[in-house]
Design a protein around this motif. Structure first.
Motif, PDB file in Angstrom:
ATOM      1  N   PRO A  11       1.094  -1.125  -0.093  1.00  0.00           N
ATOM      2  CA  PRO A  11       0.155   0.058  -0.174  1.00  0.00           C
ATOM      3  C   PRO A  11       1.059   1.452  -0.193  1.00  0.00           C
ATOM      4  O   PRO A  11       1.734   1.407   0.797  1.00  0.00           O
ATOM      5  CB  PRO A  11      -0.292  -0.269   1.281  1.00  0.00           C
ATOM      6  CG  PRO A  11      -0.242  -0.932   2.126  1.00  0.00           C
ATOM      7  CD  PRO A  11       0.873  -1.798   1.439  1.00  0.00           C
ATOM      8  N   PHE A  12       0.840   2.089  -1.312  1.00  0.00           N
ATOM      9  CA  PHE A  12       1.432   2.997  -0.856  1.00  0.00           C
ATOM     10  C   PHE A  12       0.707   4.684  -0.729  1.00  0.00           C
ATOM     11  O   PHE A  12      -0.577   4.872  -1.478  1.00  0.00           O
ATOM     12  CB  PHE A  12       1.735   3.415  -1.773  1.00  0.00           C
ATOM     13  CG  PHE A  12       3.005   2.913  -2.393  1.00  0.00           C
ATOM     14  CD1 PHE A  12       2.426   1.571  -3.351  1.00  0.00           C
ATOM     15  CD2 PHE A  12       4.354   3.011  -2.268  1.00  0.00           C
ATOM     16  CE1 PHE A  12       4.087   0.634  -3.863  1.00  0.00           C
ATOM     17  CE2 PHE A  12       5.414   2.406  -2.581  1.00  0.00           C
ATOM     18  CZ  PHE A  12       5.456   1.546  -3.505  1.00  0.00           C
ATOM     19  N   TYR A  13       0.529   5.742   0.256  1.00  0.00           N
ATOM     20  CA  TYR A  13      -0.304   6.289   0.383  1.00  0.00           C
ATOM     21  C   TYR A  13       0.707   7.990   1.065  1.00  0.00           C
ATOM     22  O   TYR A  13       1.678   7.738   1.725  1.00  0.00           O
ATOM     23  CB  TYR A  13      -0.889   6.450   1.614  1.00  0.00           C
ATOM     24  CG  TYR A  13      -1.626   7.831   2.523  1.00  0.00           C
ATOM     25  CD1 TYR A  13      -2.719   7.732   1.303  1.00  0.00           C
ATOM     26  CD2 TYR A  13      -1.684   8.297   3.715  1.00  0.00           C
ATOM     27  CE1 TYR A  13      -3.520   9.413   1.902  1.00  0.00           C
ATOM     28  CE2 TYR A  13      -2.693   9.260   4.148  1.00  0.00           C
ATOM     29  CZ  TYR A  13      -3.495   9.479   2.756  1.00  0.00           C
ATOM     30  OH  TYR A  13      -3.663  11.197   3.644  1.00  0.00           O
ATOM     31  N   GLU A  15       3.847   8.438  -0.686  1.00  0.00           N
ATOM     32  CA  GLU A  15       5.304   7.826  -0.873  1.00  0.00           C
ATOM     33  C   GLU A  15       6.099   8.413  -1.491  1.00  0.00           C
ATOM     34  O   GLU A  15       7.130   7.806  -1.728  1.00  0.00           O
ATOM     35  CB  GLU A  15       5.348   6.604   0.221  1.00  0.00           C
ATOM     36  CG  GLU A  15       4.291   5.732   1.283  1.00  0.00           C
ATOM     37  CD  GLU A  15       4.827   5.478   1.951  1.00  0.00           C
ATOM     38  OE1 GLU A  15       5.877   6.353   2.408  1.00  0.00           O
ATOM     39  OE2 GLU A  15       3.659   5.571   3.032  1.00  0.00           O
ATOM     40  N   ASN A  73      -8.770   7.826  -0.748  1.00  0.00           N
ATOM     41  CA  ASN A  73      -7.733   7.254   0.588  1.00  0.00           C
ATOM     42  C   ASN A  73      -9.254   6.845   1.169  1.00  0.00           C
ATOM     43  O   ASN A  73      -9.979   7.016   2.406  1.00  0.00           O
ATOM     44  CB  ASN A  73      -6.916   8.306   1.534  1.00  0.00           C
ATOM     45  CG  ASN A  73      -6.144   7.652   3.138  1.00  0.00           C
ATOM     46  OD1 ASN A  73      -7.054   7.778   3.781  1.00  0.00           O
ATOM     47  ND2 ASN A  73      -5.551   7.190   2.257  1.00  0.00           N
ATOM     48  N   GLY A  75      -7.379   4.072   3.552  1.00  0.00           N
ATOM     49  CA  GLY A  75      -6.918   3.745   4.475  1.00  0.00           C
ATOM     50  C   GLY A  75      -6.013   2.780   4.313  1.00  0.00           C
ATOM     51  O   GLY A  75      -6.493   1.269   3.418  1.00  0.00           O
ATOM     52  N   ALA A  79      -7.072  -0.482   1.968  1.00  0.00           N
ATOM     53  CA  ALA A  79      -5.615  -1.034   0.519  1.00  0.00           C
ATOM     54  C   ALA A  79      -4.670  -2.133   0.465  1.00  0.00           C
ATOM     55  O   ALA A  79      -5.010  -2.810  -0.417  1.00  0.00           O
ATOM     56  CB  ALA A  79      -4.698   0.143   1.071  1.00  0.00           C
ATOM     57  N   ALA A  97       5.634   0.277   2.604  1.00  0.00           N
ATOM     58  CA  ALA A  97       6.705   1.351   1.255  1.00  0.00           C
ATOM     59  C   ALA A  97       7.561   1.716   1.667  1.00  0.00           C
ATOM     60  O   ALA A  97       8.320   2.089   0.719  1.00  0.00           O
ATOM     61  CB  ALA A  97       5.154   1.776   0.549  1.00  0.00           C
ATOM     62  N   LYS A 134       5.401   4.888  21.431  1.00  0.00           N
ATOM     63  CA  LYS A 134       4.792   4.151  21.112  1.00  0.00           C
ATOM     64  C   LYS A 134       4.705   2.211  21.506  1.00  0.00           C
ATOM     65  O   LYS A 134       3.622   1.809  20.852  1.00  0.00           O
ATOM     66  CB  LYS A 134       5.705   4.042  19.145  1.00  0.00           C
ATOM     67  CG  LYS A 134       5.004   3.096  18.712  1.00  0.00           C
ATOM     68  CD  LYS A 134       4.149   3.295  17.352  1.00  0.00           C
ATOM     69  CE  LYS A 134       3.339   2.661  16.013  1.00  0.00           C
ATOM     70  NZ  LYS A 134       3.881   2.751  15.089  1.00  0.00           N
ATOM     71  N   ARG A 199      12.643  -4.277  13.720  1.00  0.00           N
ATOM     72  CA  ARG A 199      12.292  -3.296  12.064  1.00  0.00           C
ATOM     73  C   ARG A 199      13.195  -2.523  12.624  1.00  0.00           C
ATOM     74  O   ARG A 199      14.113  -1.672  13.523  1.00  0.00           O
ATOM     75  CB  ARG A 199      11.380  -2.627  12.632  1.00  0.00           C
ATOM     76  CG  ARG A 199      10.215  -2.663  12.221  1.00  0.00           C
ATOM     77  CD  ARG A 199       8.747  -2.520  12.128  1.00  0.00           C
ATOM     78  NE  ARG A 199       7.910  -2.648  10.849  1.00  0.00           N
ATOM     79  CZ  ARG A 199       7.077  -1.484  10.019  1.00  0.00           C
ATOM     80  NH1 ARG A 199       7.118  -0.922  11.339  1.00  0.00           N
ATOM     81  NH2 ARG A 199       6.047  -1.677   9.563  1.00  0.00           N
ATOM     82  N   ARG A 202      12.160   3.740   8.548  1.00  0.00           N
ATOM     83  CA  ARG A 202      11.451   4.259   7.948  1.00  0.00           C
ATOM     84  C   ARG A 202      12.439   4.645   6.806  1.00  0.00           C
ATOM     85  O   ARG A 202      13.217   5.725   7.501  1.00  0.00           O
ATOM     86  CB  ARG A 202      10.268   6.050   8.060  1.00  0.00           C
ATOM     87  CG  ARG A 202       9.047   5.353   7.054  1.00  0.00           C
ATOM     88  CD  ARG A 202       8.102   6.432   7.792  1.00  0.00           C
ATOM     89  NE  ARG A 202       7.096   6.137   7.499  1.00  0.00           N
ATOM     90  CZ  ARG A 202       6.423   6.009   6.551  1.00  0.00           C
ATOM     91  NH1 ARG A 202       7.567   6.268   5.310  1.00  0.00           N
ATOM     92  NH2 ARG A 202       5.160   5.274   5.906  1.00  0.00           N
ATOM     93  N   THR A 207       6.104   8.069   9.154  1.00  0.00           N
ATOM     94  CA  THR A 207       4.774   7.949   9.241  1.00  0.00           C
ATOM     95  C   THR A 207       3.203   8.210   8.991  1.00  0.00           C
ATOM     96  O   THR A 207       2.857   9.614   9.705  1.00  0.00           O
ATOM     97  CB  THR A 207       4.427   7.811  10.824  1.00  0.00           C
ATOM     98  OG1 THR A 207       3.468   6.415  10.812  1.00  0.00           O
ATOM     99  CG2 THR A 207       4.406   8.786  12.426  1.00  0.00           C
ATOM    100  N   LYS A 208       2.238   7.433   8.565  1.00  0.00           N
ATOM    101  CA  LYS A 208       0.433   8.575   8.657  1.00  0.00           C
ATOM    102  C   LYS A 208      -0.336   7.720   9.723  1.00  0.00           C
ATOM    103  O   LYS A 208      -1.659   7.732   9.447  1.00  0.00           O
ATOM    104  CB  LYS A 208       0.355   6.996   7.135  1.00  0.00           C
ATOM    105  CG  LYS A 208       1.319   7.640   6.172  1.00  0.00           C
ATOM    106  CD  LYS A 208       2.151   8.674   4.946  1.00  0.00           C
ATOM    107  CE  LYS A 208       2.586   8.583   4.361  1.00  0.00           C
ATOM    108  NZ  LYS A 208       3.619   8.716   4.772  1.00  0.00           N
ATOM    109  N   PHE A 209       0.858   7.026  10.645  1.00  0.00           N
ATOM    110  CA  PHE A 209      -0.174   7.317  12.005  1.00  0.00           C
ATOM    111  C   PHE A 209       0.031   7.953  12.997  1.00  0.00           C
ATOM    112  O   PHE A 209       0.587   7.778  13.847  1.00  0.00           O
ATOM    113  CB  PHE A 209      -0.230   5.382  12.291  1.00  0.00           C
ATOM    114  CG  PHE A 209      -0.684   4.179  11.137  1.00  0.00           C
ATOM    115  CD1 PHE A 209      -1.957   4.580  11.712  1.00  0.00           C
ATOM    116  CD2 PHE A 209      -0.341   3.984  10.495  1.00  0.00           C
ATOM    117  CE1 PHE A 209      -3.125   3.733   9.796  1.00  0.00           C
ATOM    118  CE2 PHE A 209      -0.790   3.041   8.938  1.00  0.00           C
ATOM    119  CZ  PHE A 209      -1.776   3.236   8.995  1.00  0.00           C
TER     120      PHE A 209
END
Ligand code: UDP
Ligand code: MG
Length: 316
Positions: A11-13, A15, A73, A75, A79, A97, A134, A199, A202, A207-209
Motif C-alpha cells: 500500500p502506498f499513501y 510515499e 484514501n 486507509g 488498501a 512502502a 509507541k 525493524r 523509515r 509515519t501516516k499514523f
C-alpha cells in the motif's frame, strides 16, 4: 516447469519520497530468490502527492509491477484488502512502502513455506526504532486486546507475513467491511511459522499514523473481535445491584431501630454521580457496537478502484 508466483502487496499513501529507493532494493531481493517468480502489486491509496506518477514511471516496461489506483484514501486496511484481491500469487506477502521491513528476509520466509507452513509471520525482535510512547502503547494494546478478545493476536507481529494461496482465499471469504487485518490474519489460523527480525526506521517520509489514529485503530480491534466489553456491564450491574440490596436492607433496619435520620446528602450525591458515570460508559460502549452494526449493515464495498496499470500502461 513453471515456478510458483510470489505477490508482494504494497500500500502506498503519500510515499513519493520512498519510491525511488523502494523498487531497486525490493526487486534486487526478490530476484535473488531462485525458487519463485514475482509480481509487485502496488495499491495507491488516494495519495495526494506524486506517488501515482512515480509508480507508473517505475513500472514502465516491467510487466511484473501492477498499480491499482483507488478512488480516494480508504486507509491501510482497505488498501491491503484491495491488494490481496488483486494478487495472483501462490504466496502473498503484504509489505510496507517505507522499507521498515527488510525485503531480504523474504527468502527466509519462502524457504519456510517450502517446508510446508501456510503462514510465516515475522516478529519484531526489538522495537528500538520506535519511540518510547509507541513501544509503551503497543505493549498496552496487545495486553488489553488479548485479555478482552477471543481471537488472540501475537505480540509485535505486523502485517509483514507470508501467506499461501489457501490462506489468502480464506481471508477473502470473510465478509466484514470494517477490516482489522491483524485480527483477521489470526482468525483464519493455519499452520504458522515465526521468524524474528529487527525493524528499521523509515527510509524517508513520515509515519501516516497519528496517536489519535492508532487509538481508534486499537478500539476497532477490540470491538471487532469479541463482545466482552459489552458483557462486562451485565456483571457490573449484578454486583452493583447486590451491593445496593445489602445497603438498602441495612438502611431499612437502621431506620426501624434508630428512627429517621435526615443527613445523607454526601452519600446520595456520590451514588448518583458515580452510577450516572458508569451508565454513560456502558451506553457509550453499546453505542460503539451499534455503530459497527450500522456500518456493516450498509454492505458498502471496502474500496473502489479508479484504474489499473500494468507495466505502466492503463488497463482498466
Ligand atoms: N498507508 C496506506 N494508507 C493509509 C496510511 C498508510 O496505504 O491511509 C500505507 C503507507 O503508505 C505504508 C504503510 O501503509 O506503506 C504503513 O504506513 P506507515 O509506515 O506510516 O505506518 P507505521 O509503520 O508508522 O505503523
Ligand atoms: Mg512504517
Amino acid at each position: 516447469m513453471k515456478k510458483p508466483l510470489l505477490s508482494l502487496v504494497v500500500p502506498f499513501y503519500n510515499e513519493e519520497e520512498t519510491i525511488d529507493q523502494f523498487f531497486p532494493r525490493v526487486q534486487m531481493a526478490l530476484e535473488a530468490i531462485a525458487a519463485v517468480d514475482y509480481e509487485i502489486v502496488c495499491v495507491n491509496d488516494g495519495s495526494r502527492d506524486r506517488t501515482l506518477l512515480k509508480l507508473i514511471e517505475c513500472a514502465r516496461g516491467d510487466a511484473r509491477i501492477h498499480v491499482v489506483e483507488l478512488s480516494r484514501n480508504f486507509g491501510k486496511e482497505a488498501a491491503l484488502t484491495a491488494g490481496l484481491n488483486e494478487a495472483l500469487g501462490d504466496v502473498v506477502i503484504p509489505f510496507d512502502a517505507d522499507l521498515q521491513d527488510p525485503p531480504e528476509m523474504i527468502a527466509e520466509m519462502v524457504a519456510k513455506w517450502q517446508e510446508g507452513f501456510d503462514v510465516v509471520v515475522a516478529r519484531r525482535a526489538d522495537r528500538a526504532s520506535d519511540t518510547f510512547m509507541k513501544r509503551f502503547s503497543a505493549a498496552a494494546f496487545y495486553r488489553m486486546h488479548n485479555m478482552l478478545s477471543e481471537v488472540k493476536i501475537p505480540e509485535n507481529v505486523g502485517d509483514f507475513r507470508l501467506m499461501s494461496r489457501e490462506v489468502v482465499d480464506a481471508l477473502k471469504m470473510l465478509p466484514e467491511s470494517r477490516r482489522f487485518m491483524k485480527g483477521l490474519f489470526s482468525w483464519v489460523g493455519f499452520r504458522t511459522a515465526t521468524i524474528s527480525y529487527t525493524r528499521e526506521s523509515r527510509v524517508a517520509g513520515k509515519t501516516k499514523f497519528s496517536a489519535w489514529k492508532l487509538w481508534n485503530f486499537a478500539l476497532e480491534g477490540l470491538t471487532s473481535f469479541g463482545t466482552l466489553p459489552l458483557r462486562v456491564w451485565s456483571y457490573l450491574g449484578v454486583v452493583v445491584a447486590l451491593f445496593s440490596l445489602v445497603y438498602a436492607s441495612y438502611l431499612v433496619i437502621r431506620t426501624i431501630v434508630l428512627g429517621i435520620d435526615v443527613p445523607g446528602y454526601a452519600s446520595i450525591i456520590t451514588a448518583i454521580l458515580f452510577l450516572g458515570g458508569v451508565q454513560l460508559i456502558g451506553i457509550g460502549i453499546v453505542g460503539e457496537y451499534v455503530g459497527r452494526i450500522y456500518m456493516e449493515s450498509k454492505h458498502r464495498p471496502v474500496y473502489l478502484v479508479r484504474a489499473r496499470f500494468r507495466a505502466g500502461e492503463r488497463r482498466s
